[in-house]
Design an enzyme around this catalytic site. Sequence first.
Site, PDB file in Angstrom:
ATOM      1  N   LYS A  22      -8.007  32.915  12.155  1.00 58.80           N
ATOM      2  CA  LYS A  22      -6.905  31.940  12.260  1.00 58.80           C
ATOM      3  C   LYS A  22      -7.407  30.522  11.993  1.00 58.80           C
ATOM      4  CE  LYS A  22      -5.743  30.380  16.542  1.00 58.80           C
ATOM      5  NZ  LYS A  22      -5.735  28.918  16.657  1.00 58.80           N
ATOM      6  N   ASN A  23      -8.549  30.176  12.614  1.00 58.09           N
ATOM      7  CA  ASN A  23      -9.015  28.793  12.525  1.00 58.09           C
ATOM      8  C   ASN A  23      -9.581  28.437  11.155  1.00 58.09           C
ATOM      9  OD1 ASN A  23      -8.201  28.472  15.118  1.00 58.09           O
ATOM     10  ND2 ASN A  23     -10.243  28.323  16.019  1.00 58.09           N
ATOM     11  N   CYS A 116      -1.351  19.474  25.691  1.00 58.86           N
ATOM     12  CA  CYS A 116      -1.983  20.777  25.478  1.00 58.86           C
ATOM     13  C   CYS A 116      -2.482  21.327  26.806  1.00 58.86           C
ATOM     14  CB  CYS A 116      -3.141  20.614  24.515  1.00 58.86           C
ATOM     15  SG  CYS A 116      -3.986  22.139  24.228  1.00 58.86           S
ATOM     16  N   ARG A 121      -6.202  16.367  24.046  1.00 51.13           N
ATOM     17  CA  ARG A 121      -6.796  16.601  22.721  1.00 51.13           C
ATOM     18  C   ARG A 121      -6.426  15.415  21.850  1.00 51.13           C
ATOM     19  NH1 ARG A 121      -6.060  22.992  21.426  1.00 51.13           N
ATOM     20  NH2 ARG A 121      -7.631  22.609  19.834  1.00 51.13           N
TER      21      ARG A 121
END
Length: 426
Positions: A22-23, A116, A121
């Site tokens: 995914k990343n 988050c 973040r």
Amino acid sequence: MEKLVIEGGRPLQGTARIEGAKNAALPILAASLLADGKVNIENVPDLLDIHVMLDILRALGARASYSGMSAAVDASTVRSSEIPEALMNKMRSSIFLMGPLLARFGEVTVYQPGGCAIGERKIDLHLRGLQALGATITESGNRIECRAAKLKGADVLLDFPSVGATENIMMAAVTAEGITTISNAAREPEIWDLQQFLNKMGSKIIGAGTDTITIEGVKKLSPCVHKIIPDRIVTGTLMVAAAATKGNITLEGVVPGHLTSVIHVLRRAGVQIAIDDDIMNVSGAGRPRAVERIVTSPYPSFPTDLQAQMMVLLSLADGLSVMKETVFEGRYKHVHELCAMGADIRMDGNSALIRGVPRLYGASVEATDLRAGAALVIAGLAAKGRTVIDQIHHIDRGYESIENTFNSLGGQIERTVTLSQDRIAL
Ligand code: UD1
């Protein structure tokens, strides 16, 4: 509302193939905006976050489709450089679109990504990197506008090796005039994959995977075909699950070199790991050993994205383990849930002191974020009795049908759907 219901106590057995990362896929999909034509990306996992990214690309005007684990994006029709606030709030990774949109249109408008669950973040490193390349940034409320008539190569030193900031600056710099050097760059394998993709499109980038990345600006990028690397966090999650259930599983399509720190820690916990090229066998006979000290930090150290899952194994270990989280503050919401299942974990600042117990017990718990949710699934598989996990949309962001994966390995997980009271009344 969907929940996972897990009947625990069955050792995992069998073989699983690892999905695409995914990343890696998210920034690569964003980078497809840089090409003049249709890009084909293979091995893209079928995940909520991926579909949100495709929706954003469509909202910008791109033609984007997904089928059979492949995504096709033709961004030649994109006319807008403003990411709608509603979509931006759905996924923090939409911030990756800043670099490519700025490179292509000389302007981009985004909104501060929402709060988050794993702590604050910030995006200051992203913004400072783009400013170094010549962008002017105007913030009003949570709206951020970046403009640059022409981006110019520059030396960018990151205060912290942020994965997202490294990727954003790389994508902005590929068509900038001159040479950009990113020092103290993040070294994650997903950054190497982005470099491969951008270079296939005609960029001139070297150094991804080290702490210095050099980008020589080019005039134009062309479409290409690219295959996403396997997901090292999904691999690590399955490895921990095999160990925690005292199972024996084989994982195919793995890049063991991306998991060196994880393999090291699991072996210290007594887990048997055999590697043959891209195949890994993981076996967890007997009670795991405590691991004196694990510190999460940027790659190649132990990943923060496996901290919660590893804590489940340590909860079952013989002795006292210490886990220190240094990447995200507040990434310990799973501790409360694991304690509800019988774990003995005490917090001391950003360290968790984990005294192993012989057994966890099924309970009703809540997934507070993606990796915390994965940890609860592992805990449920290892526990005695039934575990019910709520808020599982977090888990779906990063694991392709996690219940099917574990059920194919002998787990017993059912996804249930409860109608809300309002709908029942209707
Ligand atoms: C990426 C991963 C995520 C992983 C994280 C750390 C993706 C889509 N997500 O997230 O799964 O947990 O790396 O390995 O790839 N920071 C700042 N200012 C910034 C940017 C970051 O202070 O401008 C701080 C963050 O608050 C955090 C730390 O740096 O404390 C790490 O963040 P970063 O490496 O940027 O993570 P992401 O790219 O968001």
